[in-house]
Design a protein around this motif. Structure first.
Motif, PDB file in Angstrom:
ATOM      1  N   LEU A  11       1.189  -1.265   0.040  1.00 12.96           N
ATOM      2  CA  LEU A  11       0.409  -0.316   0.038  1.00 12.96           C
ATOM      3  C   LEU A  11       0.832   0.859  -0.359  1.00 12.96           C
ATOM      4  N   LYS A  12       0.775   1.959  -0.953  1.00 14.63           N
ATOM      5  CA  LYS A  12       1.452   2.981  -1.298  1.00 14.63           C
ATOM      6  C   LYS A  12       0.512   4.691  -0.952  1.00 14.63           C
ATOM      7  N   PHE A  13       0.979   5.165   0.048  1.00 12.89           N
ATOM      8  CA  PHE A  13       0.475   6.405   0.398  1.00 12.89           C
ATOM      9  C   PHE A  13       1.249   7.902  -0.299  1.00 12.89           C
ATOM     10  N   GLY A  14       0.539   8.478  -0.675  1.00 13.94           N
ATOM     11  CA  GLY A  14       1.156   9.752  -1.383  1.00 13.94           C
ATOM     12  C   GLY A  14       0.879  11.342  -0.055  1.00 13.94           C
ATOM     13  N   GLY A  15       1.548  11.722  -0.660  1.00 15.97           N
ATOM     14  CA  GLY A  15       1.889  13.050   0.469  1.00 15.97           C
ATOM     15  C   GLY A  15       0.979  13.534   0.655  1.00 15.97           C
ATOM     16  N   THR A  16      -0.230  14.005  -0.024  1.00 21.39           N
ATOM     17  CA  THR A  16      -1.345  14.488   0.816  1.00 21.39           C
ATOM     18  C   THR A  16      -2.146  13.138   1.486  1.00 21.39           C
ATOM     19  N   TRP A 224      -2.325   4.607  -3.059  1.00 23.01           N
ATOM     20  CA  TRP A 224      -3.501   5.819  -2.455  1.00 23.01           C
ATOM     21  C   TRP A 224      -3.048   6.959  -2.591  1.00 23.01           C
ATOM     22  N   THR A 225      -3.804   8.067  -3.143  1.00 22.54           N
ATOM     23  CA  THR A 225      -3.687   8.761  -3.776  1.00 22.54           C
ATOM     24  C   THR A 225      -5.229  10.095  -3.695  1.00 22.54           C
ATOM     25  N   ASP A 226      -4.744  11.424  -3.696  1.00 24.57           N
ATOM     26  CA  ASP A 226      -6.088  12.425  -3.542  1.00 24.57           C
ATOM     27  C   ASP A 226      -7.391  12.272  -4.766  1.00 24.57           C
ATOM     28  N   ILE A 227      -7.009  11.830  -5.492  1.00 24.57           N
ATOM     29  CA  ILE A 227      -8.406  11.647  -6.736  1.00 24.57           C
ATOM     30  C   ILE A 227      -8.615  10.263  -6.900  1.00 24.57           C
ATOM     31  N   ASP A 228      -9.525   9.333  -7.287  1.00 24.76           N
ATOM     32  CA  ASP A 228     -10.845   8.278  -7.077  1.00 24.76           C
ATOM     33  C   ASP A 228     -10.279   7.659  -8.393  1.00 24.76           C
ATOM     34  N   GLY A 229      -8.436   7.190  -9.059  1.00 24.96           N
ATOM     35  CA  GLY A 229      -8.129   6.162  -9.788  1.00 24.96           C
ATOM     36  C   GLY A 229      -7.779   7.755 -11.075  1.00 24.96           C
ATOM     37  N   MET A 230      -7.281   6.844 -12.227  1.00 23.40           N
ATOM     38  CA  MET A 230      -7.203   7.373 -13.338  1.00 23.40           C
ATOM     39  C   MET A 230      -8.299   7.892 -14.088  1.00 23.40           C
ATOM     40  N   HIS A 231      -8.067   9.418 -14.495  1.00 24.06           N
ATOM     41  CA  HIS A 231      -9.484  10.083 -14.758  1.00 24.06           C
ATOM     42  C   HIS A 231      -9.018   9.843 -16.915  1.00 24.06           C
ATOM     43  N   ASN A 232     -10.053  10.546 -17.531  1.00 22.31           N
ATOM     44  CA  ASN A 232     -10.204  10.104 -18.278  1.00 22.31           C
ATOM     45  C   ASN A 232      -9.110  10.735 -19.210  1.00 22.31           C
ATOM     46  N   ASN A 233      -9.062  12.167 -18.257  1.00 26.76           N
ATOM     47  CA  ASN A 233      -8.548  13.554 -18.983  1.00 26.76           C
ATOM     48  C   ASN A 233      -7.640  14.299 -17.925  1.00 26.76           C
ATOM     49  N   ASP A 234      -7.103  15.355 -17.703  1.00 26.34           N
ATOM     50  CA  ASP A 234      -6.118  15.947 -16.742  1.00 26.34           C
ATOM     51  C   ASP A 234      -6.732  16.375 -16.073  1.00 26.34           C
ATOM     52  N   PRO A 235      -7.251  16.449 -15.091  1.00 24.33           N
ATOM     53  CA  PRO A 235      -8.532  16.914 -14.260  1.00 24.33           C
ATOM     54  C   PRO A 235      -7.968  18.446 -13.630  1.00 24.33           C
ATOM     55  N   ARG A 236      -6.330  18.560 -13.520  1.00 24.67           N
ATOM     56  CA  ARG A 236      -5.566  19.929 -13.381  1.00 24.67           C
ATOM     57  C   ARG A 236      -5.720  20.793 -14.429  1.00 24.67           C
ATOM     58  N   ILE A 237      -6.737  20.386 -15.437  1.00 23.19           N
ATOM     59  CA  ILE A 237      -6.363  21.002 -16.109  1.00 23.19           C
ATOM     60  C   ILE A 237      -7.833  21.414 -17.293  1.00 23.19           C
ATOM     61  N   ALA A 260       0.358  11.530 -16.970  1.00 23.20           N
ATOM     62  CA  ALA A 260      -0.548  11.422 -16.035  1.00 23.20           C
ATOM     63  C   ALA A 260       0.055  11.441 -14.728  1.00 23.20           C
ATOM     64  N   LYS A 261      -0.351  12.378 -14.024  1.00 24.17           N
ATOM     65  CA  LYS A 261       0.893  12.529 -12.785  1.00 24.17           C
ATOM     66  C   LYS A 261       0.586  12.353 -11.858  1.00 24.17           C
ATOM     67  N   ILE A 262      -0.479  10.977 -12.122  1.00 25.24           N
ATOM     68  CA  ILE A 262      -1.353  10.380 -10.637  1.00 25.24           C
ATOM     69  C   ILE A 262      -0.051   8.981 -10.098  1.00 25.24           C
ATOM     70  N   LEU A 263      -0.509   8.571 -12.089  1.00 24.40           N
ATOM     71  CA  LEU A 263       1.612   7.508 -11.600  1.00 24.40           C
ATOM     72  C   LEU A 263       2.745   8.221 -12.038  1.00 24.40           C
TER      73      LEU A 263
END
Ligand code: ADP
Ligand code: ASP
Ligand code: MG
Length: 445
Positions: A11-16, A224-237, A260-263
């Motif tokens: 289990l990996k937990f990211g910065g947030t 484990w990160t701060d979003i519910d999985g890989m999104h279809n497009n960059d949610p930051r943009i 895709a910064k999530i990975l």
């Protein structure tokens, strides 16, 4: 007897996910249960950036600035410790830990600051977060073992992870703790071929997790990160995006590599090599389904779009290319000599265009390429990568993509290289418009 490796979960937990005392406390629920686990932690969010700034100040011989930044970061950790622990002995341990690590950061003399010392500074974030979490679990009476990543995580002379070394040394490290089931270790940090402290590049904790999962042939790797999985497009943009519930390893690898910064860009590869499923999950919303990355091939579809900035396009125009076999090999050899990977390539009878994202040796490369013809470069380019399973539907896909992008100037196109990827190169200033247009044209959003 220690646990059987292939029943372990990583289990990996990211910065947030470890970004505050409260989040660190919340991890206990997510780690939960009795199953054997290796928990990989990133530094608390903001810490690695702060350490980068401290190192930069030391490089620039800005002593006062380095001191101010270090003091501010230490203060932040002081309040985390005060909030995290309620027992006096844990509080003392936490304070002692901070004192030691910040004392170490302050120990670097200004006139001797080198790249190696910078890496030692960058390693402090993960060393701090893992020890703090470990002390917290101890306070709760949950037995955990702090596993030193520097004893098993290693990159070779080409800066590639040495999976054999990792496997052997990780297993040896685990064997020192018979009967234990919960291990906490640092993401991101490693040693290099010379035994010095190094790291797996920014975002590298994902890579640590997949390398550990692959080394142990574990049951599953959870990021484990701060979003519910890989999104279809960059949610930051792009405003409207949705999580993709299933991805193949190939699709996930392309998306990660192309921005895709999530990975982390190459973290899918160890899991893919050993067929270990990877689940992307949200610490803020643990019940959400997230994304499952596995071998399972979904049907024909367009899965997601990602964008990678910082690309330089190089165009080599040469009369001699006409009918000249061996020309491309000569060009490629220049990039190979400077260990610079090429991402996209297109050719015509008189010219070749290619892209690189690493401009460390660009000047030297351009000098050598000048021997083949006239060379032009365009900086500030972005690769937009459209990923999916296009096996049967290829024609329809191309029409949809180019129709969606009809108002965006396209500098290069890479199509047909794989069944999973169509890439286009655009000027970075057109990136947002391109991503929005693709969201509309491909996903009706
Ligand atoms: P962590 O610190 O947990 O490693 P990161 O910031 O590295 O988290 O990765 C998660 C972030 O990645 C998200 O908050 C989101 O903004 C960003 N991101 C970029 N592209 C995507 C994508 N296609 N799907 C999901 N998240 C993405
Ligand atoms: N702490 C490191 C970084 O910020 C590694 C990671 O978070 O994955 O890049
Ligand atoms: Mg990350």
């Amino acid at each position: 007897m220690h646990f059987i490796f292939n029943t372990v979960k990583v289990l990996k937990f990211g910065g947030t996910s470890v970004g505050s005392a409260e989040r660190m406390k919340n991890l206990v629920q997510l780690i939960g249960s009795e199953e054997p686990k290796i928990v990989v932690l990133s530094a608390m969010s903001g810490t690695t950036n702060a350490l980068v700034d401290i190192a930069q100040a030391l490089y620039n011989k800005e002593n006062d600035k380095a001191k101010q930044l270090t003091d501010a970061l230490e203060k932040k950790y002081g309040s985390v410790v005060a909030e995290l622990y309620s027992r006096k002995d844990s509080l003392n341990k936490g304070r002692e830990l901070i004192k030691n690590h910040f004392g170490f950061i302050r120990s670097f003399t200004l006139d001797l600051f080198t790249a190696n010392e910078e890496k030692e500074i960058l390693a402090q974030g993960e060393l701090l977060s893992t020890a703090l979490e470990h002390f917290y679990l101890e306070e709760l009476g949950i037995g955990s073992v702090l596993l030193p990543a520097l004893n098993f995580m290693r990159i070779d002379a080409n800066e590639e992870p040495d999976l054999e070394f990792i496997e052997e040394n990780l297993k040896a490290e685990l064997a020192k703790h018979p009967g234990k089931k919960l291990f906490i270790t640092q993401g991101y940090i490693c040693r290099n071929a010379f035994g010095e402290i190094d790291n797996l590049k920014r975002g590298g904790s994902d890579y640590t997790a997949t390398l550990i999962g692959a080394a142990l042939l574990s049951e599953e790797i959870q990021i484990w990160t701060d979003i519910d999985g890989m999104h279809n497009n960059d949610p930051r943009i792009v405003d409207k995006t949705f999580p993709v519930t299933e991805l193949t390893f190939d699709e996930a690898a392309e998306l990660a590599y192309f921005g895709a910064k999530i990975l982390h860009p190459t973290c899918v590869l160890p899991a893919q090599k050993r067929k270990i499923p990877v689940r992307l999950l949200n610490t803020m919303q643990p019940e959400a389904k997230g994304t499952l990355i596995s071998e399972h091939a979904a049907g024909d579809r367009i899965t997601a779009v990602a964008a990678k900035d910082g690309i330089t396009a190089i165009n080599i125009r040469s009369g001699r290319m006409l009918l000249a076999y061996g020309f491309l090999r000569n060009v490629f050899e220049v990039f190979e000599r400077y260990k610079t990977p090429i991402d996209m390539i297109t050719t015509s009878e008189v010219a070749v265009s290619l892209t690189v994202d690493n401009d460390r040796n660009l000047d030297a490369i351009l000098k050598e390429l000048a021997g083949f013809g006239s060379v032009e470069i365009d900086r500030s380019q972005t690769i937009i990568c459209i990923v999916g399973n296009f096996t049967a539907e290829k024609q329809g896909v191309a029409v949809k993509i180019f129709d969606a992008l009809k108002n965006i100037p396209i500098r290069m196109i890479s199509y047909g290289g794989s069944e999973n990827n169509v890439s286009v190169l655009v000027d970075t200033k057109d990136k947002k418009d391109a991503l929005v247009a693709l969201n509309k044209g491909l996903f009706n959003l």
